[in-house]
Design an enzyme around this catalytic site. Structure first.
Site, PDB file in Angstrom:
ATOM      1  N   PRO A  90       0.821  -1.221   0.000  1.00 54.46           N
ATOM      2  CG  PRO A  90      -0.080  -1.066   2.157  1.00 54.46           C
ATOM      3  CD  PRO A  90       0.657  -1.987   1.250  1.00 54.46           C
ATOM      4  CD  GLU A 117       1.209  -4.602  11.118  1.00 53.70           C
ATOM      5  OE1 GLU A 117       0.010  -4.905  11.218  1.00 53.70           O
ATOM      6  OE2 GLU A 117       1.594  -3.485  10.772  1.00 53.70           O
ATOM      7  NE  ARG A 155      -9.296  -5.517 -20.086  1.00 52.56           N
ATOM      8  CZ  ARG A 155     -10.386  -5.846 -20.751  1.00 52.56           C
ATOM      9  NH1 ARG A 155     -10.945  -7.007 -20.536  1.00 52.56           N
ATOM     10  NH2 ARG A 155     -10.923  -5.029 -21.619  1.00 52.56           N
ATOM     11  CG  ASP A 170     -11.482  -1.408 -22.391  1.00 54.30           C
ATOM     12  OD1 ASP A 170     -12.686  -1.514 -22.670  1.00 54.30           O
ATOM     13  OD2 ASP A 170     -10.711  -2.383 -22.278  1.00 54.30           O
TER      14      ASP A 170
HETATM   15  N1  SAM Z   1       1.764  -2.589   7.526  1.00 55.19           N
HETATM   16  C1  SAM Z   1       1.733  -2.373   6.102  1.00 55.19           C
HETATM   17  C2  SAM Z   1       1.708  -0.885   5.816  1.00 55.19           C
HETATM   18  O1  SAM Z   1       1.206  -0.119   6.628  1.00 55.19           O
HETATM   19  O2  SAM Z   1       2.166  -0.469   4.747  1.00 55.19           O
HETATM   20  C3  SAM Z   1       0.493  -3.037   5.486  1.00 55.19           C
HETATM   21  C4  SAM Z   1       0.587  -4.523   5.469  1.00 55.19           C
HETATM   22  S1  SAM Z   1      -0.784  -5.283   4.677  1.00 55.19           S
HETATM   23  C5  SAM Z   1      -1.800  -5.696   6.037  1.00 55.19           C
HETATM   24  C6  SAM Z   1      -0.157  -6.857   4.187  1.00 55.19           C
HETATM   25  C7  SAM Z   1       0.246  -6.970   2.734  1.00 55.19           C
HETATM   26  O3  SAM Z   1      -0.887  -6.784   1.906  1.00 55.19           O
HETATM   27  C8  SAM Z   1       1.258  -5.995   2.236  1.00 55.19           C
HETATM   28  O4  SAM Z   1       2.587  -6.405   2.546  1.00 55.19           O
HETATM   29  C9  SAM Z   1       1.016  -5.977   0.744  1.00 55.19           C
HETATM   30  O5  SAM Z   1       1.701  -7.013   0.073  1.00 55.19           O
HETATM   31  C10 SAM Z   1      -0.484  -6.246   0.660  1.00 55.19           C
HETATM   32  N2  SAM Z   1      -1.272  -5.026   0.427  1.00 55.19           N
HETATM   33  C11 SAM Z   1      -2.095  -4.424   1.314  1.00 55.19           C
HETATM   34  N3  SAM Z   1      -2.685  -3.359   0.779  1.00 55.19           N
HETATM   35  C12 SAM Z   1      -2.246  -3.260  -0.495  1.00 55.19           C
HETATM   36  C13 SAM Z   1      -2.492  -2.351  -1.552  1.00 55.19           C
HETATM   37  N4  SAM Z   1      -3.300  -1.325  -1.411  1.00 55.19           N
HETATM   38  N5  SAM Z   1      -1.868  -2.567  -2.742  1.00 55.19           N
HETATM   39  C14 SAM Z   1      -1.022  -3.610  -2.890  1.00 55.19           C
HETATM   40  N6  SAM Z   1      -0.753  -4.510  -1.920  1.00 55.19           N
HETATM   41  C15 SAM Z   1      -1.350  -4.341  -0.722  1.00 55.19           C
END
Ligand code: SAM
Length: 249
Positions: A90, A117, A155, A170
């Site tokens: 994220p 995490e 795609r 698209d």
């Molecule tokens: N503690 C992290 C932070 O605050 O950045 C978030 C960890 S999240 C619970 C667990 C995993 O989900 C991440 O390591 C990532 O691989 C994936 N993930 C969560 N949200 C995402 C997003 N918006 N885009 C891509 N991957 C995501």
């Protein structure tokens, strides 16, 4: 194209990758997806993939060793120059159709999915070439984000979509020059007293193309005004849209 996915829950991919366009791309040998379980690259008797964060705090962090070992096994004997190693996070760059277009040109990608995490920072710093987020919200794991990326990339692999389902017009595509797609209708011409715009039934292709372009502009202006700033409009289109905006105010 080959896509290797490194994750803790490879079974999550089974159904989505066995349906529709991804299934067809795989069957036509246009796409080869290999999912790997990070846990298979641990060497202790408990197959430990995570550990407590240094410095304290809640949750568990994915350890670097199995992720590096797995990625290096995939890379062994392969020309890795310019091979994208995408970490789903994220905290990454927001995914756009432009990023998808660039990735769809690559012969081989690696996607790394975190969980819990997150992942030890050394994977971010010394393994990943790109960090991508699918949106400003937090998922439990990177698996769903990887599915989104694989679907959008598939795609665009030449030969995957038939001409009847071309991606060229698209929303967000080059064919629409950065506009959203115009409204689409199918039969019946009238449903519950809601009728299809008569121009679409007229058979006049020039007028239909003009109506669609204007609808795309209007829709982009109302739903995503920031996108319209990047689009080059003709003088006639500019005055048409400004008349519409004045009438609405
Ligand atoms: N503690 C992290 C932070 O605050 O950045 C978030 C960890 S999240 C619970 C667990 C995993 O989900 C991440 O390591 C990532 O691989 C994936 N993930 C969560 N949200 C995402 C997003 N918006 N885009 C891509 N991957 C995501």
């Amino acid at each position: 194209m080959r896509i290797d996915i490194l994750c803790l829950f490879p079974d999550m991919f089974t159904s989505p990758f066995e349906q529709s366009i991804i299934k067809r791309a795989k069957e036509s040998n246009l796409l080869n997806i290999v999912t790997h379980n990070i846990r298979d690259y641990t060497h202790d008797s408990h197959h430990t993939v995570d550990d407590y964060p240094y410095g304290g705090g809640p949750g568990m962090i994915l350890k670097p060793e199995p992720i590096f070992e797995l990625a290096e096994t995939i890379q062994h004997g392969v020309d890795t120059d310019n091979m994208p190693i995408v970490l789903l996070t994220p905290q990454g760059k927001l995914l756009t159709q432009k990023i998808i277009r660039d990735l769809a040109l690559q012969p081989h990608l690696i996607l790394i999915c975190g969980h819990y995490e997150g992942i030890d920072e050394r994977v971010h710093e010394h393994l990943a070439t790109d960090e991508i987020s699918i949106g400003d919200y937090v998922l439990s794991g990177g698996e769903l984000a990887a599915m989104v990326m694989v679907d959008a990339i598939t795609r665009l692999i030449p030969g995957v979509l038939g001409s009847e389902e071309s991606a060229k017009d698209d929303s967000h595509s080059n064919g629409l020059n950065g506009l959203l797609e115009y409204p689409q209708y199918t039969r019946p011409a009238t449903y519950r007293s809601w009728s299809v715009p008569p121009i679409l039934l007229s058979g006049n292709h020039e007028k239909i193309a003009q109506w669609r372009k204007r609808q795309s502009i209007l829709r982009t202006a109302t739903r995503r005004p920031e996108m319209l700033q990047q689009v080059i409009l003709s003088c006639e289109e500019k005055s048409w849209i400004s008349e519409r905006s004045l009438n609405q105010n």
